[in-house]
Design a protein around this motif. Structure first.
Motif, PDB file in Angstrom:
ATOM      1  N   MET A  67       0.787  -0.814   0.605  1.00 53.41           N
ATOM      2  CA  MET A  67      -0.189   0.106  -0.343  1.00 53.41           C
ATOM      3  C   MET A  67       0.713   1.129   0.028  1.00 53.41           C
ATOM      4  SD  MET A  67      -3.276   1.106   2.281  1.00 53.41           S
ATOM      5  CE  MET A  67      -3.020  -0.007   3.616  1.00 53.41           C
ATOM      6  N   PRO A  68       0.903   2.105  -0.831  1.00 57.23           N
ATOM      7  CA  PRO A  68       1.229   3.065  -0.920  1.00 57.23           C
ATOM      8  C   PRO A  68       1.558   4.103   0.066  1.00 57.23           C
ATOM      9  CG  PRO A  68      -0.824   3.615  -2.660  1.00 57.23           C
ATOM     10  CD  PRO A  68      -0.776   2.554  -2.388  1.00 57.23           C
ATOM     11  N   ARG A  69       2.579   5.017   0.633  1.00 53.62           N
ATOM     12  CA  ARG A  69       2.839   6.033   1.826  1.00 53.62           C
ATOM     13  C   ARG A  69       1.686   7.276   1.757  1.00 53.62           C
ATOM     14  NH1 ARG A  69       8.581   6.514   4.985  1.00 53.62           N
ATOM     15  NH2 ARG A  69       6.750   8.239   6.335  1.00 53.62           N
ATOM     16  N   LYS A  70       0.899   7.893   2.225  1.00 58.68           N
ATOM     17  CA  LYS A  70       0.438   8.361   2.245  1.00 58.68           C
ATOM     18  C   LYS A  70       1.188  10.150   2.335  1.00 58.68           C
ATOM     19  CE  LYS A  70      -4.178   7.058   3.500  1.00 58.68           C
ATOM     20  NZ  LYS A  70      -5.538   7.199   5.391  1.00 58.68           N
ATOM     21  N   PRO A  71       0.532  10.970   2.317  1.00 55.60           N
ATOM     22  CA  PRO A  71       1.239  12.021   2.360  1.00 55.60           C
ATOM     23  C   PRO A  71       1.397  12.521   3.318  1.00 55.60           C
ATOM     24  CG  PRO A  71       0.479  12.986   0.860  1.00 55.60           C
ATOM     25  CD  PRO A  71      -0.214  11.118   0.833  1.00 55.60           C
ATOM     26  N   LYS A  72       2.710  13.535   3.936  1.00 57.95           N
ATOM     27  CA  LYS A  72       2.614  14.229   5.099  1.00 57.95           C
ATOM     28  C   LYS A  72       1.936  15.300   5.290  1.00 57.95           C
ATOM     29  CE  LYS A  72       6.952  12.289   6.984  1.00 57.95           C
ATOM     30  NZ  LYS A  72       8.029  12.835   7.710  1.00 57.95           N
ATOM     31  N   LYS A  73       1.723  15.283   6.446  1.00 55.66           N
ATOM     32  CA  LYS A  73       0.145  16.594   5.920  1.00 55.66           C
ATOM     33  C   LYS A  73       0.353  18.188   7.063  1.00 55.66           C
ATOM     34  CE  LYS A  73      -3.091  13.694   8.619  1.00 55.66           C
ATOM     35  NZ  LYS A  73      -2.690  12.646   8.101  1.00 55.66           N
ATOM     36  N   PRO A  74       0.282  18.933   7.566  1.00 56.46           N
ATOM     37  CA  PRO A  74       0.684  20.124   8.603  1.00 56.46           C
ATOM     38  C   PRO A  74       0.163  19.787   9.972  1.00 56.46           C
ATOM     39  CG  PRO A  74      -0.526  21.276   7.257  1.00 56.46           C
ATOM     40  CD  PRO A  74      -0.485  19.711   6.161  1.00 56.46           C
ATOM     41  N   CYS A  75       1.069  20.168  10.897  1.00 56.06           N
ATOM     42  CA  CYS A  75       0.362  19.319  12.327  1.00 56.06           C
ATOM     43  C   CYS A  75      -0.953  19.932  12.604  1.00 56.06           C
ATOM     44  CB  CYS A  75       1.439  19.768  13.865  1.00 56.06           C
ATOM     45  SG  CYS A  75       1.089  19.915  15.008  1.00 56.06           S
ATOM     46  N   LYS A  76      -1.608  19.573  13.430  1.00 55.09           N
ATOM     47  CA  LYS A  76      -2.933  20.224  13.806  1.00 55.09           C
ATOM     48  C   LYS A  76      -2.982  21.374  14.598  1.00 55.09           C
ATOM     49  CE  LYS A  76      -6.042  17.133  11.150  1.00 55.09           C
ATOM     50  NZ  LYS A  76      -6.223  17.727  10.032  1.00 55.09           N
ATOM     51  N   HIS A  77      -1.777  21.671  15.650  1.00 51.78           N
ATOM     52  CA  HIS A  77      -1.689  22.314  16.341  1.00 51.78           C
ATOM     53  C   HIS A  77      -1.855  23.800  15.416  1.00 51.78           C
ATOM     54  CE1 HIS A  77      -0.959  24.086  20.229  1.00 51.78           C
ATOM     55  NE2 HIS A  77       0.189  24.858  19.883  1.00 51.78           N
ATOM     56  N   PRO A  78      -2.825  24.846  16.277  1.00 49.27           N
ATOM     57  CA  PRO A  78      -1.735  26.098  15.440  1.00 49.27           C
ATOM     58  C   PRO A  78      -1.029  26.802  14.789  1.00 49.27           C
ATOM     59  CG  PRO A  78      -4.069  25.802  16.601  1.00 49.27           C
ATOM     60  CD  PRO A  78      -3.467  25.178  17.343  1.00 49.27           C
ATOM     61  N   GLY A  79      -1.037  27.221  14.392  1.00 49.09           N
ATOM     62  CA  GLY A  79       0.405  27.683  14.159  1.00 49.09           C
ATOM     63  C   GLY A  79       1.660  26.883  13.323  1.00 49.09           C
ATOM     64  N   CYS A  80       1.553  25.483  13.905  1.00 46.17           N
ATOM     65  CA  CYS A  80       2.157  24.531  13.420  1.00 46.17           C
ATOM     66  C   CYS A  80       2.593  24.378  12.263  1.00 46.17           C
ATOM     67  CB  CYS A  80       2.342  23.274  15.044  1.00 46.17           C
ATOM     68  SG  CYS A  80       4.039  22.297  14.466  1.00 46.17           S
ATOM     69  N   PRO A  81       3.849  24.824  11.524  1.00 48.48           N
ATOM     70  CA  PRO A  81       4.024  24.243  10.355  1.00 48.48           C
ATOM     71  C   PRO A  81       5.024  23.063  10.469  1.00 48.48           C
ATOM     72  CG  PRO A  81       5.730  25.332  11.133  1.00 48.48           C
ATOM     73  CD  PRO A  81       5.000  25.104  12.441  1.00 48.48           C
TER      74      PRO A  81
END
Length: 117
Positions: A1-15
């Protein structure tokens, strides 16, 4: 199964880009477990090095800048190592801090250091 792309942290303002919901820094704030300290490199070898370093550098450098003499309890990585073993073990990248100043630094400088230009 292919890996999902990373996404930004859900904490407000965290990149930070993450595979789950939160980066390591914010996982505890949101009730998630942080990786085991030994997995992050803080094993018995680190504890011995930390103890030796604090014996040679017993005072918090930030408190000293403020004109106070406070015992250091934390060996801080000046530049966050982010898993880089060379930076992790480079003693020129270590500084003695009290818990208060380490917490302040971690919640301010370290969070954004990687993104400063």
């Amino acid at each position: 199964m292919p890996r999902k792309p990373k996404k930004p942290c859900k904490h407000p303002g965290c990149p930070e880009l993450v595979e789950g919901m939160y980066c390591e820094e914010h996982a505890l704030l949101h009730g998630q477990e942080r990786r085991d300290s030994a997995v992050r490199g803080y094993d018995s070898k680190w504890r011995k090095a930390r103890e030796r370093f604090l014996k040679c550098h017993p005072l918090c450098v930030q408190c000293q800048r403020e004109g106070r003499l406070v015992k250091a309890t934390v060996v801080d990585h000046i530049k966050p190592h982010r898993g880089d073993p060379i930076l992790f073990w480079d003693e020129r990248n270590w500084q003695p801090l009290c818990k208060h100043h380490h917490d302040v630094k971690t919640m301010t400088e370290d969070r954004y250091q990687e993104y400063k230009y």
